[in-house]
Motif scaffolding. Structure first.
Motif, mmCIF file in Angstrom:
data_model
loop_
_atom_site.group_PDB
_atom_site.id
_atom_site.type_symbol
_atom_site.label_atom_id
_atom_site.label_comp_id
_atom_site.label_asym_id
_atom_site.label_seq_id
_atom_site.Cartn_x
_atom_site.Cartn_y
_atom_site.Cartn_z
ATOM 1 N N UNK A 83 0.806 -1.213 0.000
ATOM 2 C CA UNK A 83 0.000 0.000 0.000
ATOM 3 C C UNK A 83 0.837 1.259 0.000
ATOM 4 N N UNK A 84 1.954 1.243 0.716
ATOM 5 C CA UNK A 84 2.841 2.404 0.754
ATOM 6 C C UNK A 84 3.460 2.650 -0.621
ATOM 7 N N UNK A 85 3.871 1.592 -1.290
ATOM 8 C CA UNK A 85 4.423 1.738 -2.640
ATOM 9 C C UNK A 85 3.356 2.318 -3.566
ATOM 10 N N UNK A 86 2.146 1.802 -3.479
ATOM 11 C CA UNK A 86 1.052 2.313 -4.314
ATOM 12 C C UNK A 86 0.786 3.789 -4.017
ATOM 13 N N UNK A 87 0.731 4.149 -2.745
ATOM 14 C CA UNK A 87 0.465 5.544 -2.372
ATOM 15 C C UNK A 87 1.545 6.469 -2.904
ATOM 16 N N UNK A 88 2.799 6.092 -2.751
ATOM 17 C CA UNK A 88 3.900 6.933 -3.218
ATOM 18 C C UNK A 88 3.970 6.993 -4.746
ATOM 19 N N UNK A 89 3.384 6.005 -5.412
ATOM 20 C CA UNK A 89 3.328 6.013 -6.876
ATOM 21 C C UNK A 89 2.118 6.805 -7.378
ATOM 22 N N UNK A 90 1.327 7.344 -6.450
ATOM 23 C CA UNK A 90 0.154 8.114 -6.835
ATOM 24 C C UNK A 90 -1.066 7.253 -7.093
ATOM 25 N N UNK A 91 -1.050 6.030 -6.557
ATOM 26 C CA UNK A 91 -2.155 5.102 -6.757
ATOM 27 C C UNK A 91 -2.677 4.584 -5.422
ATOM 28 N N UNK A 92 -3.177 5.467 -4.557
ATOM 29 C CA UNK A 92 -3.649 5.009 -3.249
ATOM 30 C C UNK A 92 -4.744 3.966 -3.403
ATOM 31 N N UNK A 93 -4.716 2.964 -2.536
ATOM 32 C CA UNK A 93 -5.712 1.916 -2.568
ATOM 33 C C UNK A 93 -5.433 0.821 -3.594
#
Length: 114
Positions: A5-15
């Motif tokens: 989830x942290x990787x997704x959030x930092x990539x601009x893809x929360x959730x």
């Protein structure tokens, strides 16, 4: 270390944590450090004792990351501890030795033109 989830959030893809897991599982992602990504509670996502589980533990141990009962302490080893500091801290003098890994001193510095 980071959670999916942290990787997704930092990539601009929360959730989109599952998307991160799928991408890291693709053959085209073979060069990525997949072993540094764990579940949000620090648990390794592979079944305990599986080949992938053992490989992830081995690679994390090689980097000095402790895995206890299939879990990594993200507070101790996670991105929140070092990533922002590494990305945004002022450059260290060449003689200084960083405590959290290699610095890439050959990257160009951004400066504002007057």
């Amino acid at each position: 270390m980071a959670s999916y989830g942290e990787v997704a959030r930092r990539a601009g893809l929360p959730g989109r944590a599952r998307l991160v897991g799928r991408v890291l599982g693709e053959p085209a992602s073979a060069g990525l450090p997949w072993f540094r990504v764990v579940r949000s509670d620090g648990r390794i996502a592979f079944p305990a004792g599986s080949r992938a589980f053992r490989e992830q533990v081995r690679q994390l141990a090689a980097e000095g990351v402790l895995v206890d009962k299939g879990r990594v302490d993200l507070a101790a080893f996670g991105w929140d501890r070092d990533l922002d500091r590494l990305l945004w801290a002022p450059p260290q003098p060449a003689s200084a030795s960083p405590s959290c890994g290699p610095r890439h001193g050959n990257s160009p510095r951004r400066t504002r033109k007057a």
